[in-house]
Design an enzyme around this catalytic site. Structure first.
Site, short mmCIF file in Angstrom:
data_model
loop_
_atom_site.label_atom_id
_atom_site.label_comp_id
_atom_site.label_asym_id
_atom_site.label_seq_id
_atom_site.Cartn_x
_atom_site.Cartn_y
_atom_site.Cartn_z
N ASP A 186 12.98 22.18 7.56
CA ASP A 186 11.87 22.99 8.04
C ASP A 186 10.67 22.05 8.16
O ASP A 186 10.79 20.84 7.94
CB ASP A 186 11.58 24.15 7.08
CG ASP A 186 11.00 25.37 7.79
OD1 ASP A 186 9.97 25.21 8.48
OD2 ASP A 186 11.54 26.47 7.64
N HIS A 260 9.97 24.86 13.80
CA HIS A 260 10.07 24.48 12.38
C HIS A 260 10.62 23.05 12.23
O HIS A 260 11.38 22.78 11.30
CB HIS A 260 10.94 25.48 11.63
CG HIS A 260 10.26 26.80 11.40
ND1 HIS A 260 9.33 27.01 10.41
CD2 HIS A 260 10.38 27.98 12.05
CE1 HIS A 260 8.90 28.26 10.45
NE2 HIS A 260 9.50 28.87 11.46
N ASP A 325 13.90 30.48 15.01
CA ASP A 325 12.83 31.47 14.80
C ASP A 325 11.45 30.86 15.02
O ASP A 325 11.26 29.66 14.90
CB ASP A 325 12.91 32.03 13.37
CG ASP A 325 12.78 30.94 12.31
OD1 ASP A 325 13.45 29.90 12.46
OD2 ASP A 325 12.00 31.12 11.36
N GLU A 326 10.51 31.73 15.34
CA GLU A 326 9.09 31.40 15.36
C GLU A 326 8.78 30.12 16.15
O GLU A 326 8.04 29.24 15.70
CB GLU A 326 8.54 31.29 13.94
CG GLU A 326 8.69 32.59 13.16
CD GLU A 326 8.21 32.49 11.72
OE1 GLU A 326 7.72 33.50 11.19
OE2 GLU A 326 8.34 31.40 11.12
N TRP A 392 16.17 39.71 10.90
CA TRP A 392 15.19 39.71 9.80
C TRP A 392 13.93 40.50 10.13
O TRP A 392 13.28 41.03 9.23
CB TRP A 392 14.82 38.27 9.43
CG TRP A 392 13.95 37.54 10.43
CD1 TRP A 392 14.36 36.91 11.56
CD2 TRP A 392 12.53 37.35 10.35
NE1 TRP A 392 13.30 36.33 12.21
CE2 TRP A 392 12.15 36.59 11.48
CE3 TRP A 392 11.54 37.75 9.46
CZ2 TRP A 392 10.83 36.22 11.75
CZ3 TRP A 392 10.22 37.37 9.71
CH2 TRP A 392 9.88 36.61 10.84
N TYR A 417 13.80 40.55 1.55
CA TYR A 417 13.02 39.34 1.30
C TYR A 417 12.63 39.29 -0.17
O TYR A 417 11.62 39.85 -0.61
CB TYR A 417 11.81 39.30 2.23
CG TYR A 417 12.12 38.54 3.52
CD1 TYR A 417 13.34 38.72 4.16
CD2 TYR A 417 11.22 37.65 4.08
CE1 TYR A 417 13.66 38.03 5.32
CE2 TYR A 417 11.52 36.95 5.24
CZ TYR A 417 12.75 37.15 5.85
OH TYR A 417 13.06 36.45 7.00
N ASP A 419 11.49 36.96 -1.89
CA ASP A 419 10.28 36.20 -2.24
C ASP A 419 9.05 37.11 -2.24
O ASP A 419 7.97 36.68 -2.65
CB ASP A 419 10.07 35.03 -1.27
CG ASP A 419 10.10 35.47 0.18
OD1 ASP A 419 11.18 35.87 0.63
OD2 ASP A 419 9.06 35.43 0.85
N THR A 464 10.24 29.81 -0.07
CA THR A 464 9.63 29.23 -1.27
C THR A 464 8.20 28.72 -1.08
O THR A 464 7.75 27.84 -1.82
CB THR A 464 10.52 28.09 -1.81
OG1 THR A 464 10.69 27.09 -0.80
CG2 THR A 464 11.87 28.62 -2.25
#
Length: 606
Positions: A186, A260, A325-326, A392, A417, A419, A464
């Site tokens: 990432d 990413h 993603d993103e 997601w 999720y 986290d 994280t």
């Protein structure tokens, strides 16, 4: 007995997580003794490996190890493979029969024997005893609801050692998870050794040290040394893969592209659209900057081909996860190479440019005998022909993919999720979303009107950004992953939160013995504010667990069972009060943490 504070055991009388499909209670008990043996057929090395692992688990739990034998013994734990699946338990199902004389676990495949053992171990009290260990006699028939029962760990934002990853996998296996999604790359770090491209770990695995609130860190200072990070050598990865395989867990590696990719670009700047040298993203305010691979650079596909050669050689599973993603497509809009490619292939927009990229990568992956899986953004611009979608952003993406004939793993943020904060934000102070254990337990992976054949299962995710050490990884995972394990394994008709709670609590003693840092947020009350008819603010408490008493104060006094007790009626806030302190009790003893909350921080009830 089996659990703390003595809650009543309801689900089939025994505190098993996840709940088996069918349990029949019998009379009598089986007693472990020095003569007890683990009995297997001769010549089956895989079953012997399972038996030896079982012996080690038993020794860790009770202090007593059992010998593995191929001879018929009077008192034994027999592990047997079926020749035919007469009761339709599949490849991961098992039967467990406990009588006063013997214990027999039968399965069609070794994986079923392993899962049967995990159930058997939960019958054994997690306390090392000097005398005999007795367990109840039962008949169990059990098999999973879903094929894909996963947890994901992000090791890019913060690095976790090989031994910590193995510890995580070990805990997963006890609750019948079978997929470990390893988020290896990432923006903040590339964590996997690629021998052909050594700069990926020489540069991409390291960033400047920061701690606190990710995305709000100061940027790297001039000449500041990138000293935080780490990576797994290929030998490390082989070791972890073997460790997971011995516990019937498949590892799905994720190489997150084309977005990413800041760590990759920091190591090889020519892979970006502008080719500028940058640093590995350290979580600074303003984001990572240019973190997208150039689609118009043909050499990037050659590089990915070489990288994936090494990835597939290390991971024997079916899937390679490519993220997807993103993706910040603004970089492509301003790139001459990307725009030329778009024109050449008559792509109408950057979404179709992304689809072009994903389809190219899918061909590379399939040429190596693997299948592509990605987050639901890979659907933008047109889904690659054989791609599997991990949904997601809610379930809409998964529903759309399933209707188009694609396999889907459901992992929506509002249920999966892990986290996200799980307790009162005044204590958790973690940021991000909010997800209690009882909400996880309500997750239903199969949407209405969707053919279940297209839903492989579900997965919990641990990102994280706010989790900088392994103890907190455990804290965020457990016990919510217990709830998810039951969602993914047990029949949906068996699901009942009040039945689940005492079985979940029974696992806490096991966590204590294993020194797992689980959260006790389930005992903390939720607090909100509502307005009465006159517009006055009133405080409302609710709890995840029934039967808890809530005591509170407004005068900065530590609350106890002699303080004011909440009675399910909204509390009018006294004039001048700035804080409320609260704690939960059960059976006259405190079980929750002390909450000290500024009243102005309490959310208005919707």
């Amino acid at each position: 007995m089996w659990s703390r504070s003595n809650p009543v055991l309801i689900q089939d009388r025994w505190p098993l997580v996840p709940a088996p499909v069918e349990v029949k209670n019998l009379t009598g008990t089986f007693q472990f003794s020095s003569k007890t043996r683990i009995n297997i057929s001769s010549g089956d090395n895989e079953v012997r490996k399972i038996a030896e692992l079982f012996s080690g688990q038993l020794a860790s739990l009770t202090g007593k190890s059992l010998k593995v034998s191929t001879r018929s013994e009077k008192q034994s734990i027999r592990l047997e493979l079926n020749k035919e699946d007469d009761i339709c338990i599949g490849n991961e199902g098992y039967t467990l029969h406990i009588s006063p004389q013997n214990i027999t676990i039968e399965a069609n495949k070794p994986a079923g024997l392993f899962y049967g053992i995990q159930t058997l171990l939960q019958f054994i009290p997690p306390v090392k005893q000097q005398g005999l260990v007795e367990i109840p006699c039962v008949d169990i028939v059990d098999y999973p609801r879903f094929k894909w029962r996963g947890l994901m760990l992000d090791v890019s934002r913060y690095f976790f050692t090989k031994d910590e990853v193995k510890r995580y996998i070990d805990q997963m296996s006890k609750y019948k998870y079978n997929v470990f999604h390893w988020h290896l790359t990432d923006d903040p770090g590339w964590r996997m050794e690629i021998k052909r491209y050594p700069r990926l770990t020489e540069i991409g695995a390291w960033r400047v040290p920061r701690i606190g609130l990710f995305y709000r860190f100061p940027p790297p200072e001039p000449d500041e040394i990138s000293s935080y990070g780490g990576y797994y050598t290929q030998d490390d990865i082989k070791e972890v893969v073997r460790y997971a395989s011995d516990r019937y867990i498949t590892i799905v590696p994720e190489i997150d592209i084309p977005g990413h990719s800041k760590a990759l670009i920091a190591a090889y700047p020519e892979t970006s659209c502008n080719g500028a040298q940058g640093t590995v993203y350290a979580g600074e305010t303003g984001g990572p900057g240019e973190n997208v691979l150039c689609t118009g650079n043909e050499k990037n596909f050659e590089m990915l081909d070489h990288i994936l050669d090494e990835v597939v050689s290390l991971f024997p599973g079916e899937y390679i996860h490519i993220g997807g993603d993103e993706v910040n497509k603004e970089f492509w809009k301003n790139c001459l190479k990307c725009q030329e490619l778009k024109k050449k292939h008559r792509l109408k927009d950057e979404h179709e440019l992304q689809s072009y990229f994903i389809k190219r990568v899918e061909k590379i992956i399939e040429s190596k005998g693997k299948r592509l899986i990605g987050w639901d953004e890979i659907m933008e611009g047109g889904l690659a022909p054989n791609a599997t979608v991990m949904s997601w952003r809610g379930t809409d993406g998964g529903i759309k993919a399933a209707k188009a004939g694609h396999k889907v793993i459901m992992t929506p943020t509002n249920f999966c999720y892990l986290d996200y904060m799980q307790g009162e934000p005044a204590i958790e102070r973690h940021g991000g979303g909010y997800l209690r254990a009882n909400t996880v337990y309500q997750f239903e992976p199969i949407p209405e009107s969707i053919d279940p054949a297209y839903i492989l299962g579900g997965q919990g995710n641990i990102w994280t950004e706010m989790i900088s050490n392994y103890r907190k990884v455990e804290y965020m995972t457990w016990p919510r992953a217990l709830a998810l394990s039951e969602v993914l394994w047990s029949p949906s008709a068996k699901r009942n939160w009040n039945n689940f709670v005492p079985r979940m609590e029974a696992q806490f003693d096991r966590f204590d013995q294993d020194k797992v840092n689980y959260a006790t947020s389930i005992y903390d009350p939720e607090i909100s504010i509502m307005k009465d008819a006159k517009g006055n603010s009133q405080i409302v408490f609710t709890t995840e667990i029934h039967g808890l008493d809530i005591y509170y104060t407004f005068d900065f006094t530590f609350p106890d069972k002699f303080s004011m007790k909440y009675t399910d009626n909204p509390i009018r806030i006294p004039k001048g009060a700035t804080e409320i302190w609260a704690i939960t009790y059960r059976d006259g003893k405190p079980v929750g943490r002390l909450l000290t909350i500024h009243i102005e921080q309490i959310k208005l009830q919707e």
